[in-house]
Design a protein around this motif. Structure first.
Motif, short mmCIF file in Angstrom:
data_model
loop_
_atom_site.label_atom_id
_atom_site.label_comp_id
_atom_site.label_asym_id
_atom_site.label_seq_id
_atom_site.Cartn_x
_atom_site.Cartn_y
_atom_site.Cartn_z
N LEU A 10 0.87 -1.16 -0.06
CA LEU A 10 0.10 0.00 0.00
C LEU A 10 0.91 1.01 -0.16
O LEU A 10 1.83 1.30 0.78
CB LEU A 10 -0.74 -0.03 1.28
CG LEU A 10 -2.14 -1.14 1.10
CD1 LEU A 10 -2.66 -1.20 2.48
CD2 LEU A 10 -3.17 -0.88 0.17
N PRO A 11 0.68 2.28 -0.99
CA PRO A 11 1.45 3.24 -1.05
C PRO A 11 0.99 4.48 -0.04
O PRO A 11 -0.27 4.56 0.56
CB PRO A 11 1.35 3.76 -2.37
CG PRO A 11 -0.17 3.63 -2.86
CD PRO A 11 -0.58 1.94 -2.00
N PHE A 117 -5.33 5.32 -8.50
CA PHE A 117 -5.86 3.78 -8.33
C PHE A 117 -6.54 3.32 -9.59
O PHE A 117 -7.46 4.01 -9.89
CB PHE A 117 -6.31 3.64 -7.04
CG PHE A 117 -5.46 4.05 -5.88
CD1 PHE A 117 -4.35 3.28 -5.40
CD2 PHE A 117 -5.51 5.37 -5.38
CE1 PHE A 117 -3.56 3.48 -4.34
CE2 PHE A 117 -4.66 5.53 -4.28
CZ PHE A 117 -3.75 4.67 -3.98
N VAL A 118 -6.46 2.18 -10.05
CA VAL A 118 -7.41 1.38 -11.13
C VAL A 118 -7.56 -0.03 -10.12
O VAL A 118 -6.79 -0.59 -9.60
CB VAL A 118 -6.34 1.22 -12.17
CG1 VAL A 118 -6.64 2.63 -12.83
CG2 VAL A 118 -5.40 0.61 -12.23
N PHE A 119 -8.77 -0.28 -10.72
CA PHE A 119 -9.14 -1.59 -10.01
C PHE A 119 -9.65 -2.71 -11.08
O PHE A 119 -10.34 -2.09 -12.16
CB PHE A 119 -10.46 -1.43 -9.20
CG PHE A 119 -10.02 -0.56 -8.04
CD1 PHE A 119 -9.38 -0.91 -6.95
CD2 PHE A 119 -10.06 1.15 -8.03
CE1 PHE A 119 -9.08 -0.06 -5.76
CE2 PHE A 119 -9.68 1.92 -7.20
CZ PHE A 119 -9.16 1.22 -5.81
N GLN A 120 -9.70 -3.80 -10.93
CA GLN A 120 -10.20 -4.93 -11.86
C GLN A 120 -10.81 -6.24 -11.06
O GLN A 120 -10.35 -6.24 -9.93
CB GLN A 120 -8.99 -5.78 -12.53
CG GLN A 120 -8.96 -4.93 -13.97
CD GLN A 120 -7.91 -5.79 -14.63
OE1 GLN A 120 -7.04 -6.43 -14.36
NE2 GLN A 120 -7.96 -5.43 -16.14
N PRO A 138 2.08 13.99 -7.86
CA PRO A 138 3.01 14.15 -6.68
C PRO A 138 2.25 13.88 -5.44
O PRO A 138 3.08 13.79 -4.43
CB PRO A 138 2.95 15.87 -6.93
CG PRO A 138 2.10 16.12 -7.88
CD PRO A 138 1.64 15.26 -8.75
N GLY A 139 1.01 13.34 -5.47
CA GLY A 139 0.57 13.03 -4.10
C GLY A 139 0.88 11.52 -3.87
O GLY A 139 0.83 11.34 -2.63
N LEU A 140 1.52 10.80 -4.73
CA LEU A 140 2.04 9.45 -4.57
C LEU A 140 3.12 9.53 -3.71
O LEU A 140 4.09 10.66 -3.97
CB LEU A 140 2.35 8.95 -5.80
CG LEU A 140 1.10 8.15 -6.55
CD1 LEU A 140 1.32 7.46 -7.83
CD2 LEU A 140 0.56 6.98 -5.47
N GLY A 141 3.47 8.96 -2.56
CA GLY A 141 4.54 9.01 -1.77
C GLY A 141 4.58 10.14 -0.77
O GLY A 141 5.37 10.54 0.09
N LYS A 145 0.11 6.20 4.79
CA LYS A 145 -0.08 5.22 3.78
C LYS A 145 -1.64 4.92 3.79
O LYS A 145 -2.35 5.28 4.62
CB LYS A 145 0.53 3.90 4.54
CG LYS A 145 0.94 2.78 3.56
CD LYS A 145 1.71 1.87 4.52
CE LYS A 145 2.04 0.82 3.89
NZ LYS A 145 3.06 -0.27 4.61
N VAL A 146 -2.12 4.51 2.46
CA VAL A 146 -3.41 4.50 2.38
C VAL A 146 -3.64 3.18 3.06
O VAL A 146 -2.95 2.12 3.08
CB VAL A 146 -3.57 4.04 0.75
CG1 VAL A 146 -5.10 3.74 0.53
CG2 VAL A 146 -3.31 5.38 0.00
N SER A 147 -4.99 3.20 3.61
CA SER A 147 -5.19 1.70 4.43
C SER A 147 -6.07 0.60 3.47
O SER A 147 -6.41 1.07 2.41
CB SER A 147 -6.50 2.34 5.60
OG SER A 147 -7.60 2.61 5.15
N GLU A 148 -6.11 -0.41 3.95
CA GLU A 148 -6.85 -1.64 3.32
C GLU A 148 -8.15 -0.97 3.16
O GLU A 148 -8.91 -1.46 2.18
CB GLU A 148 -6.57 -2.79 4.08
CG GLU A 148 -5.56 -3.55 3.37
CD GLU A 148 -5.57 -5.06 4.00
OE1 GLU A 148 -6.19 -6.08 3.66
OE2 GLU A 148 -4.65 -5.17 4.96
#
Ligand code: SF4
Ligand code: SF4
Length: 195
Positions: A10-11, A117-120, A138-141, A145-148
């Motif tokens: 999880l990022p 995020f993408v989902f399948q 730039p929001g990544l990192g 941390k994103v929660s489950e």
């Protein structure tokens, strides 16, 4: 994958509101039937006005569809199968971006809510991935941390919207081909998209 492995993947992510994803020329802002119905209804748009907010990207070769678009259905139109997306300005910006702000923030398409995020869904398995890297988003990192749970909630929202749209598109594509205009009229009168 074990729960531990999932959590390790999880990022960190916190949107910086930079607007880069709204300006990126190479990215399609695809819409589902629910997105079209929600935006059109809330803005009080007629089917013709709704058409003017959209673009139809023809699928020339189903084997070369970019990864982020592979789960998105493409309804048939008089020009071929097409991904429906929000229209862009000549400079590549989304038509709803003004002064670097989204004018339809609360109504924005599911793809904007879930970016990057993408989902399948494959059988009973739901998978997630990233459609962008830090150089684009730039929001990544950044931030926590994103929660489950966040991922699960987002995945349920995205996949449910795509599933309903898939059902509609499968039905639509089994009918004799008609126009993109008629497609939008039909979407705007289908109760599934207003549920
Ligand atoms: S590019 Fe990333 S950080 Fe920038 S507005 Fe889009 S989601 Fe937020
Ligand atoms: S709808 Fe809003 S959030 Fe989505 S790309 Fe357009 S301006 Fe950005």
């Amino acid at each position: 994958m074990s729960p531990r492995e999932v959590e390790d993947r999880l990022p960190q992510f916190e949107c910086t509101k930079c607007g880069a994803c709204c300006r990126e020329d190479s990215m399609l802002i695809t819409v589902t039937g629910r997105d079209i119905a929600r935006i059109s209804t809330a803005l009080g748009l007629s089917p013709e006005e709704t058409m003017r907010a959209l673009d139809f990207y023809i699928v020339d070769d189903p084997n070369t569809i970019p990864i982020g678009l592979q789960g998105i259905p493409s309804p048939s139109t008089e020009r071929g199968s097409a991904f429906i997306a929000l229209r862009k300005m000549e400079n590549g910006e989304c038509i709803f971006l003004k002064d670097n702000l989204c004018m339809i923030h609360t109504l924005r398409p599911i793809v904007c809510r879930s970016f990057p995020f993408v989902f399948q869904e494959k059988g009973s398995q739901r998978k997630w991935g990233l459609s962008a890297v830090k150089q684009i988003c730039p929001g990544l990192g950044t931030g926590s941390k994103v929660s489950e749970k966040d991922i699960e909630d987002l995945s349920a929202l995205v996949l449910e919207s795509i599933k309903t749209y898939h059902e509609f598109v499968d039905e639509w594509n089994s009918l004799p081909t008609t126009t993109a205009r008629e497609l939008i009229r039909t979407i705007l009168s289908d109760p599934r998209f207003f549920a």
